[in-house]
Design an enzyme around this catalytic site. Structure first.
Site, PDB file in Angstrom:
ATOM      1  N   TYR A 138       0.590  -1.480   0.254  1.00  0.00           N
ATOM      2  CA  TYR A 138       0.146   0.165   0.051  1.00  0.00           C
ATOM      3  C   TYR A 138       0.937   1.601   0.419  1.00  0.00           C
ATOM      4  O   TYR A 138       0.403   1.959  -0.078  1.00  0.00           O
ATOM      5  CB  TYR A 138      -0.607   0.412   1.139  1.00  0.00           C
ATOM      6  CG  TYR A 138      -2.298  -1.248   0.804  1.00  0.00           C
ATOM      7  CD1 TYR A 138      -1.841  -2.226   0.827  1.00  0.00           C
ATOM      8  CD2 TYR A 138      -2.883  -0.527   0.789  1.00  0.00           C
ATOM      9  CE1 TYR A 138      -3.416  -2.862   0.922  1.00  0.00           C
ATOM     10  CE2 TYR A 138      -4.371  -0.912   0.657  1.00  0.00           C
ATOM     11  CZ  TYR A 138      -4.369  -2.532   0.485  1.00  0.00           C
ATOM     12  OH  TYR A 138      -5.581  -3.559   0.589  1.00  0.00           O
ATOM     13  N   LYS A 190       4.229 -15.483   5.329  1.00  0.00           N
ATOM     14  CA  LYS A 190       4.509 -16.157   4.941  1.00  0.00           C
ATOM     15  C   LYS A 190       5.796 -16.515   4.728  1.00  0.00           C
ATOM     16  O   LYS A 190       6.528 -16.059   3.504  1.00  0.00           O
ATOM     17  CB  LYS A 190       3.302 -15.584   3.035  1.00  0.00           C
ATOM     18  CG  LYS A 190       3.725 -16.488   2.015  1.00  0.00           C
ATOM     19  CD  LYS A 190       2.399 -18.070   1.777  1.00  0.00           C
ATOM     20  CE  LYS A 190       2.854 -18.256   0.439  1.00  0.00           C
ATOM     21  NZ  LYS A 190       1.859 -19.717   0.936  1.00  0.00           N
ATOM     22  N   ASP A 223      -2.450 -18.350   3.275  1.00  0.00           N
ATOM     23  CA  ASP A 223      -2.468 -19.393   2.501  1.00  0.00           C
ATOM     24  C   ASP A 223      -3.675 -20.576   3.667  1.00  0.00           C
ATOM     25  O   ASP A 223      -5.069 -21.145   3.456  1.00  0.00           O
ATOM     26  CB  ASP A 223      -1.956 -19.936   1.227  1.00  0.00           C
ATOM     27  CG  ASP A 223      -1.003 -20.216   1.653  1.00  0.00           C
ATOM     28  OD1 ASP A 223      -0.156 -20.592   2.590  1.00  0.00           O
ATOM     29  OD2 ASP A 223      -0.280 -21.181   1.012  1.00  0.00           O
ATOM     30  N   ASP A 247      -5.324  -6.756   4.340  1.00  0.00           N
ATOM     31  CA  ASP A 247      -7.067  -7.128   3.266  1.00  0.00           C
ATOM     32  C   ASP A 247      -8.009  -7.708   3.069  1.00  0.00           C
ATOM     33  O   ASP A 247      -9.035  -7.315   3.236  1.00  0.00           O
ATOM     34  CB  ASP A 247      -6.321  -5.529   2.298  1.00  0.00           C
ATOM     35  CG  ASP A 247      -7.544  -5.202   0.964  1.00  0.00           C
ATOM     36  OD1 ASP A 247      -8.643  -4.997   1.601  1.00  0.00           O
ATOM     37  OD2 ASP A 247      -7.530  -5.796   0.118  1.00  0.00           O
ATOM     38  N   ASP A 251     -12.003  -9.640   5.053  1.00  0.00           N
ATOM     39  CA  ASP A 251     -12.856  -9.431   3.815  1.00  0.00           C
ATOM     40  C   ASP A 251     -13.545 -10.842   4.319  1.00  0.00           C
ATOM     41  O   ASP A 251     -14.913 -11.409   4.233  1.00  0.00           O
ATOM     42  CB  ASP A 251     -12.144 -10.117   2.258  1.00  0.00           C
ATOM     43  CG  ASP A 251     -12.958  -7.992   1.886  1.00  0.00           C
ATOM     44  OD1 ASP A 251     -13.325  -7.006   2.323  1.00  0.00           O
ATOM     45  OD2 ASP A 251     -12.984  -8.032   1.006  1.00  0.00           O
TER      46      ASP A 251
HETATM   47  C1  IPM Z   1     -10.760  -1.400   2.736  1.00  0.00           C
HETATM   48  C2  IPM Z   1     -10.912  -1.298   1.453  1.00  0.00           C
HETATM   49  C3  IPM Z   1      -9.744  -0.479   1.103  1.00  0.00           C
HETATM   50  C4  IPM Z   1      -8.106  -1.208   1.206  1.00  0.00           C
HETATM   51  C5  IPM Z   1      -9.886  -0.128   0.001  1.00  0.00           C
HETATM   52  C6  IPM Z   1     -11.094   1.042  -0.937  1.00  0.00           C
HETATM   53  C7  IPM Z   1      -8.343   1.201  -0.735  1.00  0.00           C
HETATM   54  O1  IPM Z   1     -11.036  -2.365   0.593  1.00  0.00           O
HETATM   55  O2  IPM Z   1     -10.539  -0.450   3.812  1.00  0.00           O
HETATM   56  O3  IPM Z   1     -10.304  -2.820   2.862  1.00  0.00           O
HETATM   57  O4  IPM Z   1      -7.831  -2.133   0.328  1.00  0.00           O
HETATM   58  O5  IPM Z   1      -7.870  -1.106   2.274  1.00  0.00           O
HETATM   59 MN    MN Z   2     -10.360  -4.575   1.639  1.00  0.00          MN
END
Ligand code: IPM
Ligand code: MN
Length: 352
Positions: A138, A190, A223, A247, A251
């Site tokens: 990032y 990793k 993984d 990130d 999710d």
């Molecule tokens: C998150 C989002 C952001 C990230 C994006 C929108 C830049 O996916 O906060 O997880 O990748 O960190």
């Molecule tokens: Mn994200």
């Protein structure tokens, strides 16, 4: 805890303003009840503002945000703005400029909420991910060479500083101790392939562990950890990881705790300001329909109170959120909730 707080509010785009309105309703109710004073100041940032005026995140607003006790964000994202602009120039810029080096993502399945994981119950899904939030890929290191030609080279570097890794790992140990659940911290990296970056993380993790001898630790490759989050989420208490892995795994965390209707997170500078947000995005197709689930945003508001050490208010709001989830929502999905956005907010307020 100081009882009086200046809160910056960025309602943002799409359904952001709708869920922010419900969160403010809940914050007003709970702060009145607990004798806390929250002063809100709204900032118009996001894709809508950008399309209107060309403004992204100007210096004076950035400076003002630094003086706030916390920032509450609805959503930033607009279908008419090319992907990457709002992310880099607003969201990531906020993280870098305010040095919000922790991304804190609780993954908790509340009673009444459906998880896609067969046979898993609320007791099984109750952990927290601590994601490093200002470094790694990032940081934007790298570049193109011979762009557009058949010999094109694209290099994306992962920047990991000892200071950056250490402050994140230390925060995770500290958090694990305070959380006081299983007192178990997992490092996700990793080491078998990322022989520089993960090596640094691993060494720092072991060094900082010496300061927290009664925290149990383990290590998992990213993984494998993705598999275990789905197969055996009950093994996790706190996970610490880098920006990119964080990130991705957050999710997975969001979906196993019920999805975007509920997932909330904090972007935190432990020595400075912090920003709280529902992680679902602006959901443009539901804009203005009063259908979006405000619970993720209200949970972000709850995290904000907790971060401000307003434990009584945070506790009360958490109870109200849990009650709505258990009793009143048929589903977490927009349009299928049962109550409307504002009715769901009203229910939270009524339980406060
Ligand atoms: C998150 C989002 C952001 C990230 C994006 C929108 C830049 O996916 O906060 O997880 O990748 O960190
Ligand atoms: Mn994200």
């Amino acid at each position: 805890m100081k009882k009086k707080y200046n809160i910056a509010v960025i309602p943002g785009d799409g359904t952001g303003p709708e869920v922010v309105a419900e969160s403010i309703k809940a914050l007003d109710a709970v702060s009145r009840k607990c004798g806390v004073s929250l002063q809100f100041k709204e900032f118009s940032l996001g894709g809508t503002q950008y399309l209107k005026s060309g403004m992204l995140l100007p210096e004076d607003i950035l400076e003002e945000l630094k003086t706030m006790d916390a920032i509450f964000l609805g959503a930033i994202g607009h279908p008419d703005v090319k992907p990457g602009i709002l992310e880099r120039e607003i969201l990531l810029k906020l993280r870098f400029e305010l040095d919000l080096y922790i991304n804190l993502r609780p993954v908790i399945l509340f009673p009444g909420v459906k998880t896609p994981l067969k046979d898993k119950r609320p007791d099984d899904i109750d952990f927290v991910i601590v994601r490093e939030n200002t470094e790694g890929v990032y940081a934007g290191g790298g570049g193109f060479f011979k762009k557009g030609s058949p010999h094109e080279v694209a290099i994306q570097e992962s920047i990991n500083t000892r200071k950056g890794v250490e402050r994140c790992v230390r925060y995770a140990f500290e958090y694990c101790e305070k959380r006081n659940k299983d007192r178990h911290l997992t490092l996700c990296a990793k080491t078998n392939v990322l022989i520089y970056e993960s090596d640094l993380w691993n060494r720092v993790f072991e060094e900082v562990h010496l300061d927290y001898p009664d925290i149990k630790t383990d290590y998992q490759h990213v993984d494998a950890l993705c598999m275990w989050m789905i197969k055996n989420p009950e093994q996790f208490d706190v996970i610490v990881t880098n920006n990119m892995f964080g990130d991705i795994i957050t999710d997975i965390g969001a979906i196993i705790q019920g999805g975007l209707g509920i997932a909330a997170g904090g972007n935190i500078n432990p020595e400075g300001v912090a920003m709280f947000e529902p992680i679902g995005g602006s959901a443009p197709k539901y804009t203005g329909q009063n259908k979006i689930n405000p619970i993720a945003a209200i949970s972000a508001a709850q995290m904000m109170l907790d971060h401000l050490e307003e434990k009584q208010a945070a506790g009360l709001l958490l109870k109200a959120i849990k009650r709505v989830l258990k009793n009143d929502l048929e589903s977490l999905e927009a349009g299928k909730m049962g109550p409307t956005t504002s009715e769901a907010g009203d229910l939270v307020v009524s339980y406060i």
